[in-house]
Design an enzyme around this catalytic site. Structure first.
Site, short mmCIF file in Angstrom:
data_model
loop_
_atom_site.label_atom_id
_atom_site.label_comp_id
_atom_site.label_asym_id
_atom_site.label_seq_id
_atom_site.Cartn_x
_atom_site.Cartn_y
_atom_site.Cartn_z
CG HIS A 1 -76.58 -16.16 -66.00
ND1 HIS A 1 -76.36 -17.36 -66.61
CD2 HIS A 1 -77.50 -16.40 -65.03
CE1 HIS A 1 -77.12 -18.28 -66.03
NE2 HIS A 1 -77.82 -17.73 -65.08
NE ARG B 1 -74.49 -24.15 -66.08
CZ ARG B 1 -74.22 -23.24 -65.16
NH1 ARG B 1 -73.26 -23.46 -64.29
NH2 ARG B 1 -74.91 -22.13 -65.10
#
Lengths: 637, 362
Positions: free
Chosen positions: A252, A272
């Site tokens: 990840h 994000r």
């Protein structure tokens, strides 16, 4: 010496190694088939790493969108794995996962509900329709607890019928298996020790199901627990089975790297999506420098444009922080390697300076609370330090898709869950692992049971093999000149994390293999202080051997595969190569050394490949395969 | 960036042991478990300690830190003073195996004795229909990560080995409550089971279990109290009592009391009008402030005993006429009763419905 060592002996029909989702489901199935079943758990019953799964279990039940069905799920899984999946496993998984989920309700599971009272399903990356059955963000815990309680209920039945809770199914908690024992090519048993007392234990059993999970502990930054030392992978190799796809590890891009209390824990991508930006130690928003040409048109070139996208996505292009996972990971990796990383070796993920504290708390409540509680990090006040974290291994024991029986020379060995390979191809979709555990756990348990039925004679455990296993287990305690196992583990983690991490290069991989060879000599001489009773240093010393051999498989396969696909990114071969899609890399053990072989992928059946568009297939298949596909469609018309 | 901090860690096994002093490097942002790992990697490689996920999700690393039962992965070093010595000991309620590792098999035995979910006979897999609002009550208890801190802190069995055979502990009271509240569980005697087999009567609602729960499950308010209330409902509701004489077993109109519980949220929290008191409603500001800081786990509490039952196996409980809100006071006899009603944190569900003195007829 060995003649005086006390060894507790047990006789079982099926021994399941591992007490996570796959292991418990396999054990339930073997017990329901009437077999005397043992479950071996490295930690306490119910603590397995399955509890960490948050998202949910993917199953095409069609509760939220009735257009969902197994064909769509199959298609999504194959796409996610970049067509390297074993198609038969993906097919079985897509077809059987709804039944496996519904079955859990009869064991007492309580999933979140839709308005009409069915199991609710949520959206997840890569799944075309809302498909993940879930319980808030603790689906893994629900799954493990449900299976645990089902096993208790079977024990209660046995108590009622036979007078003993453990008459037909017994959990050996805090027990580690160090060796599988063979009679010729056939599995005859398993040898290990009780962690609590350090006493040895020998299981005589004609069938063994491996369900030991993954290998993440060989990496510096990982979301995996200490148990993930690749035990099942290594046991299978040493018993003559093979591993496939070991080069594919899922990283990840944004795991926490600091503070240490939360190192490895994932920071969801929605940070994000909701405005978080990545900055290096110079305070520069560096993602603009890493937009690949193919994506140039879809991504903003200036910070102003990128910032406008959050409120007006129709007239502006996306911020480059939202590039695919592997691009983001690659960029972070480059910045850190160029010396612009944070002190802990990551980069900054900053949402604090971009959104108000109230808004962050409202949009990311669980992230906010998790870091506040575990690390006293206030994500509304300071940037996070993030970097790629090792999350899941796609590779594993090469198995027969229908039965979970291991390939290679060994008989009576089965594998299910993360320790088995093939199902997820080169990249796993979120939510597919929990359903994978159930579907293939059940299959492996059932087939292990029927394998024991067709045996004409019970394999015998050879005495010599037990003595060797005892000696190997005691060796680290008897040496006092070797190195501390913790130092060796840190060195191994550094090699794997730095050189066989998310972005790989030929030179680094070659270097890694040299260092692993050196490490192997040091691991062979490891010594552990203290006695046998609950001695974590000794336990780690014994696990190191497994971590090392599995790391060698990963490094060798990563060096061999000259392309980038899913969980394997080669900087020197940055694109997908259709000819490599036809190849699985298979690892076997020759004495002590890992042998790598190329093996063609099985060819997808006509009705399954027919589920895809030609334009999509063209991205993955060779011209030759496409010609075959065209011939098929013509035939059909 | 790091600094040396003083630790005292209990080392030993069932034959004995003692606290050993360690001076260990602690970096910013670490938790107690990180420090234990550093000790293992340096001067104490054989220091025994359980752990798994290191994210507060598996409940393996339970221990007592400065006397308080905690998960070591969720105890931040920043919560201690620089100069403070951190004392780490194993869970006190369970037998020590080695160092910080205890034998928690008691809990697995109790789990095995608790009757499992009974699936409804008429529903096939895939046919289960439940409303979110109905599953939520059980879901709260299914958050349990089985860290056994509630079991460890429960004074019925902490230092009272003799109570263990008859007492399952808070973890399994909420397991019983979870199944009792499960919309489709086919078993109807969960409450009686809790009372008769699990030793629910031993619990005098000191809320220590709720206080230590890392998942913030309201063990007492949402689990134990409703189970107690409803056990009382069934035992002392004259209609239910009469019904049990008239109807055959299994046909009793208990479903009225029961289905009311299943259909709507009933717990004492909803009925409370007063401010929640941590110090037993004594109204003493000093005691209240002290209680807010946390429970003193080592305080003297009355020796818990199972109340005697009469010849029909029923409790001679006269809660309505008793001089206290709930049987043997967990708060000590220095608290004057009756308590100011606005501070009561336990209210009998049928208090308002019955004439006073109803209780003594049974």
């Amino acid at each position: 010496m060995t003649t005086t060592t006390r060894i507790e002996r047990h006789h079982y029909d099926v021994v399941v190694i591992g007490a996570g989702g796959a292991g418990l489901r396999a054990a339930i199935e073997a017990r329901l088939a009437g077999k005397k079943t043992a479950i071996i758990s490295k930690s306490l019953f119910g603590k397995a790493h399955t509890v960490m799964a948050e998202g949910g279990a993917a199953a095409a039940m069609g509760n939220v969108n009735s257009r969902d069905n197994w064909q769509v799920h199959f298609r999504d899984t194959m796409r996610g794995g970049k067509f390297l999946n074993n198609f038969r496993m993906a097919e079985l998984h897509a077809k059987e996962s709804p039944q496996r989920i519904w079955e859990l309700e009869t064991y007492g599971a309580l999933f979140d509900r839709t308005k009409d009272g069915k199991i609710s399903q949520r959206n997840f990356g890569g799944h075309e329709y809302p498909r993940l059955a879930h319980v808030g963000d603790r689906t893994g815990l629900e799954l493990i607890r449900t299976l645990q309680q089902k096993i208790v209920s079977l024990q209660q039945e046995d108590k009622r019928d036979l007078g003993d809770y453990e008459a037909r199914i017994k959990v050996f908690s805090e027990t580690t298996i160090t060796e599988l024992l063979l009679d010729g090519d056939r599995v005859a048993g398993a040898f290990g020790y009780y962690r609590e007392s350090g006493e040895f234990i020998l299981f005589e059993a004609p069938a063994v199901v491996l369900a030991t999970g993954g290998v993440g502990r060989s990496y510096k930054v990982t979301s995996n627990s200490w148990e993930y030392t690749g035990d099942g992978h290594a046991l299978a190799l040493r018993a003559g089975a093979t591993l496939i796809n070991m080069e594919f590890l899922q990283f990840h891009p944004t795991g926490m790297v600091w503070p240490p209390s939360v190192k490895g824990i994932l920071v969801t991508e929605s940070v994000r999506g909701d405005g978080g930006v990545l900055k290096n130690s110079d305070g520069k928003r560096f993602m603009f420098d890493y937009v690949p040409d193919v994506f140039r048109k879809q991504y903003a070139e200036t910070e102003e444009e990128a910032d406008r996208w959050y409120t007006d996505p129709d007239n502006n292009r996306r911020p480059p922080e939202l590039l695919p996972r592997d691009e983001v990971a690659r960029a972070i990796n480059s910045e850190v390697k160029a010396g612009r990383g944070t002190p802990a070796g990551g980069v900054y993920l900053d949402i604090a300076s971009r959104r108000s504290a109230d808004e962050i708390r409202r949009r990311l409540p669980s992230m906010y609370h998790q870091f506040k509680e575990l690390a006293d990090v206030d994500i509304t006040a300071e940037p996070m330090e993030v970097g790629p974290t090792c999350h899941y291994v796609m590779g594993g024991v090469e198995v027969d898709p229908d039965s979970g029986a291991a390939y290679g020379t060994v008989q009576g060995l089965f594998a299910a869950g993360e320790v088995s390979g093939g199902m997820h191809g080169s990249n796993r979709l979120g939510g597919n692992s929990l359903s994978d555990l159930l579907v293939f756990g059940k299959r492996a348990g059932g087939h292990a049971a029927s394998y024991t039925d067709q045996l004409t004679s019970r394999p015998k455990v050879p005495v010599g093999a037990v003595e060797t296993a005892v000696e190997a287990a005691l060796a680290p305690l008897q040496r006092d000149t070797g190195e501390n196992p913790y130092t060796l583990q840190q060195d191994l983690q550094a090699v794997m994390g730095d050189l066989v991490g998310i972005i790989r290069r030929e030179g680094e991989l070659v270097d890694a293999l040299h260092r692993l060879t050196e490490l192997r000599e040091r691991v062979a001489k490891v010594s552990a202080a203290g006695g046998r009773r609950y001695n974590p240093g000794w336990h780690l010393a014994l696990d190191l051997r497994n971590m090392l051999v599995v790391s060698e498989c990963t490094a060798k396969a990563a060096l061999e595969r000259q392309e980038s696909r899913g969980g394997h990114t080669r900087e020197d071969f940055p694109t997908m190569d259709p000819s490599w899609r036809r190849v699985n890399l298979v690892c076997a053990l020759d004495g002590d050394t890992v042998r790598l072989e190329h093996k063609p992928l099985p060819k997808m059946r006509a009705e399954l490949i027919g589920l895809f568009d030609r334009t999509e297939l063209a991205k993955y298949l060779t011209d030759e395969e496409l010609a075959d596909f065209d011939a098929l469609t013509e035939e059909a018309n | 960036m790091g600094s040396k901090r003083e630790f005292r860690i209990w080392r030993g096994d069932e034959t004995g042991g003692d606290l050993q002093d360690y001076s260990v490097e602690v970096n910013e942002g670490e938790v107690v478990l990180d420090v234990i790992h550093r000790l293992q990697a340096t001067e104490a490689p054989d220091l025994a300690c359980r752990w798994n996920c290191k994210a507060g999700k598996c409940g393996s690393c339970s221990m007592e830190i400065n006397g308080k039962p905690r998960l070591s992965c969720m105890t931040r070093m920043s919560t201690f003073e620089e100069s403070e010595t951190v004392t780490v000991t194993p869970l006190r309620t369970f037998p020590v195996i080695r160092d910080l590792v205890t034998d928690v098999s008691f809990n697995y035995e109790k789990a095995r004795e608790t009757p499992a979910f009974a699936p409804p006979a008429d529903l096939a897999p895939g046919e289960y229909r439940m409303q979110q609002v109905d599953v939520e009550r059980s879901q709260e208890f299914r958050k349990c990560i089985e860290c056994f801190l509630c079991q460890n802190v429960c004074h019925v069995i902490r230092d009272h080995e003799e109570n263990k055979p008859a007492f399952s502990g808070p973890r399994f009271f909420i397991r019983a409550a979870e199944l009792d509240m499960h919309p489709l569980d086919a078993k109807t005697d969960r409450k009686q089971y809790a009372q008769q087999e699990q030793g629910l009567g031993f619990c005098n609602i000191t809320k220590c279990c709720t206080e230590v729960c890392p998942e913030h499950i309201k063990i007492t308010d949402n689990g134990i109290i409703p189970m107690k209330e409803r056990v009382v409902d069934r035992r002392y509701d004259p209609l239910v009592w009469l019904g049990s004489k008239i109807f055959r077993r299994g046909e009793t109109p208990q479903s009225t009391a029961n289905s009311a519980g299943k259909g709507s949220v009933v717990h004492s929290g909803a009925r409370q009008t007063g401010v929640h008191s941590h110090a037993g409603g004594s109204g003493d500001p000093a005691a209240e402030a002290q209680a807010q800081q946390g429970v003193n786990w080592h305080r003297e509490v009355p020796h818990p005993t199972m109340p005697a039952v009469d010849d029909r196996g029923r409790l001679p409980l006269t809660e309505l006429t008793f001089d206290r809100a709930a049987a043997p006071s967990p708060f000590g006899d220095d608290v004057t009763f009756p308590l100011p009603p606005e501070h009561l944190n336990f209210a009998h569900p049928s208090q308002d419905d019955k004439p006073a003195g109803e209780g003594d007829r049974h």
